[in-house]
Design a protein around this motif. Structure first.
Motif, PDB file in Angstrom:
ATOM      1  N   ASP A  68      -8.189 -18.068   7.921  1.00  0.00           N
ATOM      2  CA  ASP A  68      -7.564 -17.317   9.012  1.00  0.00           C
ATOM      3  C   ASP A  68      -6.739 -16.152   8.477  1.00  0.00           C
ATOM      4  O   ASP A  68      -6.263 -15.324   9.262  1.00  0.00           O
ATOM      5  CB  ASP A  68      -6.616 -18.223   9.826  1.00  0.00           C
ATOM      6  N   VAL A  69      -6.558 -16.099   7.172  1.00  0.00           N
ATOM      7  CA  VAL A  69      -5.621 -15.160   6.568  1.00  0.00           C
ATOM      8  C   VAL A  69      -6.333 -13.902   6.069  1.00  0.00           C
ATOM      9  O   VAL A  69      -7.270 -13.983   5.265  1.00  0.00           O
ATOM     10  CB  VAL A  69      -4.859 -15.815   5.395  1.00  0.00           C
ATOM     11  N   ALA A  70      -5.866 -12.757   6.543  1.00  0.00           N
ATOM     12  CA  ALA A  70      -6.238 -11.464   5.965  1.00  0.00           C
ATOM     13  C   ALA A  70      -5.093 -11.061   5.046  1.00  0.00           C
ATOM     14  O   ALA A  70      -3.959 -10.871   5.508  1.00  0.00           O
ATOM     15  CB  ALA A  70      -6.444 -10.423   7.060  1.00  0.00           C
ATOM     16  N   ALA A  71      -5.361 -10.976   3.761  1.00  0.00           N
ATOM     17  CA  ALA A  71      -4.299 -10.759   2.777  1.00  0.00           C
ATOM     18  C   ALA A  71      -4.534  -9.481   1.993  1.00  0.00           C
ATOM     19  O   ALA A  71      -5.677  -9.142   1.662  1.00  0.00           O
ATOM     20  CB  ALA A  71      -4.215 -11.942   1.814  1.00  0.00           C
ATOM     21  N   ARG A  72      -3.442  -8.789   1.690  1.00  0.00           N
ATOM     22  CA  ARG A  72      -3.489  -7.648   0.781  1.00  0.00           C
ATOM     23  C   ARG A  72      -2.621  -7.958  -0.427  1.00  0.00           C
ATOM     24  O   ARG A  72      -1.407  -8.163  -0.301  1.00  0.00           O
ATOM     25  CB  ARG A  72      -3.007  -6.363   1.445  1.00  0.00           C
ATOM     26  N   LEU A  73      -3.248  -8.016  -1.595  1.00  0.00           N
ATOM     27  CA  LEU A  73      -2.557  -8.248  -2.859  1.00  0.00           C
ATOM     28  C   LEU A  73      -2.473  -6.912  -3.586  1.00  0.00           C
ATOM     29  O   LEU A  73      -3.508  -6.251  -3.776  1.00  0.00           O
ATOM     30  CB  LEU A  73      -3.300  -9.267  -3.717  1.00  0.00           C
ATOM     31  N   VAL A  74      -1.281  -6.517  -3.986  1.00  0.00           N
ATOM     32  CA  VAL A  74      -1.088  -5.223  -4.634  1.00  0.00           C
ATOM     33  C   VAL A  74      -0.643  -5.458  -6.072  1.00  0.00           C
ATOM     34  O   VAL A  74       0.363  -6.139  -6.317  1.00  0.00           O
ATOM     35  CB  VAL A  74      -0.054  -4.369  -3.888  1.00  0.00           C
ATOM     36  N   GLY A  79      -6.507  -4.647 -15.089  1.00  0.00           N
ATOM     37  CA  GLY A  79      -7.118  -5.874 -15.566  1.00  0.00           C
ATOM     38  C   GLY A  79      -6.702  -7.077 -14.740  1.00  0.00           C
ATOM     39  O   GLY A  79      -7.537  -7.924 -14.389  1.00  0.00           O
ATOM     40  N   LEU A  80      -5.412  -7.170 -14.438  1.00  0.00           N
ATOM     41  CA  LEU A  80      -4.929  -8.271 -13.610  1.00  0.00           C
ATOM     42  C   LEU A  80      -5.511  -8.191 -12.208  1.00  0.00           C
ATOM     43  O   LEU A  80      -5.905  -9.206 -11.617  1.00  0.00           O
ATOM     44  CB  LEU A  80      -3.405  -8.259 -13.553  1.00  0.00           C
ATOM     45  N   ALA A  81      -5.564  -6.979 -11.655  1.00  0.00           N
ATOM     46  CA  ALA A  81      -6.124  -6.803 -10.317  1.00  0.00           C
ATOM     47  C   ALA A  81      -7.596  -7.203 -10.293  1.00  0.00           C
ATOM     48  O   ALA A  81      -8.064  -7.835  -9.333  1.00  0.00           O
ATOM     49  CB  ALA A  81      -5.952  -5.358  -9.863  1.00  0.00           C
ATOM     50  N   ALA A  82      -8.330  -6.865 -11.346  1.00  0.00           N
ATOM     51  CA  ALA A  82      -9.748  -7.230 -11.409  1.00  0.00           C
ATOM     52  C   ALA A  82      -9.920  -8.742 -11.441  1.00  0.00           C
ATOM     53  O   ALA A  82     -10.834  -9.293 -10.811  1.00  0.00           O
ATOM     54  CB  ALA A  82     -10.397  -6.584 -12.629  1.00  0.00           C
ATOM     55  N   VAL A  99      -5.648  -4.613  -4.067  1.00  0.00           N
ATOM     56  CA  VAL A  99      -5.458  -3.180  -4.260  1.00  0.00           C
ATOM     57  C   VAL A  99      -4.851  -2.938  -5.639  1.00  0.00           C
ATOM     58  O   VAL A  99      -3.821  -3.535  -5.983  1.00  0.00           O
ATOM     59  CB  VAL A  99      -4.527  -2.601  -3.176  1.00  0.00           C
ATOM     60  N   THR A 100      -5.475  -2.087  -6.425  1.00  0.00           N
ATOM     61  CA  THR A 100      -4.891  -1.660  -7.689  1.00  0.00           C
ATOM     62  C   THR A 100      -3.973  -0.486  -7.384  1.00  0.00           C
ATOM     63  O   THR A 100      -4.433   0.639  -7.152  1.00  0.00           O
ATOM     64  CB  THR A 100      -5.976  -1.239  -8.691  1.00  0.00           C
ATOM     65  N   GLY A 101      -2.690  -0.758  -7.348  1.00  0.00           N
ATOM     66  CA  GLY A 101      -1.747   0.277  -6.952  1.00  0.00           C
ATOM     67  C   GLY A 101      -0.316  -0.145  -7.202  1.00  0.00           C
ATOM     68  O   GLY A 101      -0.051  -1.242  -7.707  1.00  0.00           O
ATOM     69  N   ASP A 102       0.601   0.717  -6.839  1.00  0.00           N
ATOM     70  CA  ASP A 102       2.028   0.525  -7.079  1.00  0.00           C
ATOM     71  C   ASP A 102       2.649  -0.296  -5.955  1.00  0.00           C
ATOM     72  O   ASP A 102       2.836   0.190  -4.839  1.00  0.00           O
ATOM     73  CB  ASP A 102       2.709   1.887  -7.190  1.00  0.00           C
ATOM     74  N   ALA A 108       1.903   1.169   0.113  1.00  0.00           N
ATOM     75  CA  ALA A 108       0.877   0.212  -0.303  1.00  0.00           C
ATOM     76  C   ALA A 108       0.586  -0.836   0.768  1.00  0.00           C
ATOM     77  O   ALA A 108      -0.446  -1.513   0.705  1.00  0.00           O
ATOM     78  CB  ALA A 108       1.302  -0.483  -1.593  1.00  0.00           C
ATOM     79  N   TYR A 109       1.471  -0.960   1.757  1.00  0.00           N
ATOM     80  CA  TYR A 109       1.333  -2.020   2.756  1.00  0.00           C
ATOM     81  C   TYR A 109       0.975  -1.476   4.143  1.00  0.00           C
ATOM     82  O   TYR A 109       0.840  -2.262   5.083  1.00  0.00           O
ATOM     83  CB  TYR A 109       2.628  -2.838   2.814  1.00  0.00           C
TER      84      TYR A 109
END
Length: 234
Positions: A68-74, A79-82, A99-102, A108-109
């Protein structure tokens, strides 16, 4: 950004006896609790400085509400993001966006908040008191009414955990859970009882400092002014 090797830092998660692994277990348990009590229907989650996604992705895999969760991980480190992106794909979680970003920038949100679950884990131990205070205030822009913010901070002297709890309360949050001081780490959960504030575009919430910088643990918070001169948390 500090000179710390964050990929090597994550290796401590694989040692079940490490403090980092025990903190991770506490964070994951609190995320599961938040999902248990969340209202029915679609849910949103955001994670600052998400690293390899270990806080959230394993919980979503095993929880009945996980899909049920739509999540954004920044996460800034590619490498960690991948790694987080592969973990979400391998787990069959199409609702998890990495998302590979700051993560320190409110931009970013955009489009992912206000969220039912806001994760600020591994942040407060690496920034100054001013930046902690500013980030706490910004959580009122990121969290839906009734949503949960899960955060961490080492309980080293001077112990800022009680002050962080107080700052959350000042911004309309209620303490839901706090780890035992004897655990050696701090994990807190605050429920947002206020109304979400509009997301301020272009605001930098925090900046990581060098690990040896005394400002990370000793600097007292200032008045929390945003770049435009207004308050970031009132």
């Amino acid at each position: 950004m500090t000179g710390r090797d964050w990929r090597a830092w994550h290796e401590a998660y694989d040692d079940p006896g490490s403090q980092l692994a025990r903190r991770l277990a506490a964070v994951q348990a609190r995320i599961a609790d938040a999902l248990d009590t969340a209202p029915p229907g679609p849910l949103r989650a955001v994670s600052m400085c998400a690293g390899q996604g270990r806080d959230l992705i394993p919980v979503l895999v095993g929880h009945p509400r996980g899909r049920d969760v739509a999540a954004r991980l920044v996460e800034l480190d590619p490498g960690l993001a991948a790694t987080a992106r592969r973990a979400a794909a391998d787990a069959g979680l199409p609702g998890v966006e990495v998302v590979t970003g700051d993560a320190s920038l409110t931009d970013a949100y955009a489009g992912a908040v206000p969220a039912d679950l806001v994760l600020v884990c591994g942040v407060f131990g690496n920034v100054t008191g001013d930046d902690i205070r500013r980030t706490v205030g910004c959580c009122a822009q990121l969290c839906v009414t009734g949503g949960m913010t899960v955060w961490t901070r080492a309980r080293r002297p001077p112990d800022l955990v009680p002050r962080i709890c107080g700052w959350f309360v000042e911004d309309g949050f209620e303490l839901s859970w706090l780890s035992d001081p004897e655990a050696g780490f701090g994990v807190g959960v605050h429920r947002f009882a206020g109304r979400p504030r509009p997301l301020v575009a272009g605001l930098r919430m925090f900046g990581f400092a060098d690990p040896g910088d005394p400002a990370v643990s000793r600097r007292e918070p200032g008045n929390g002014s945003c770049p435009d001169g207004t308050s970031c948390w009132t």
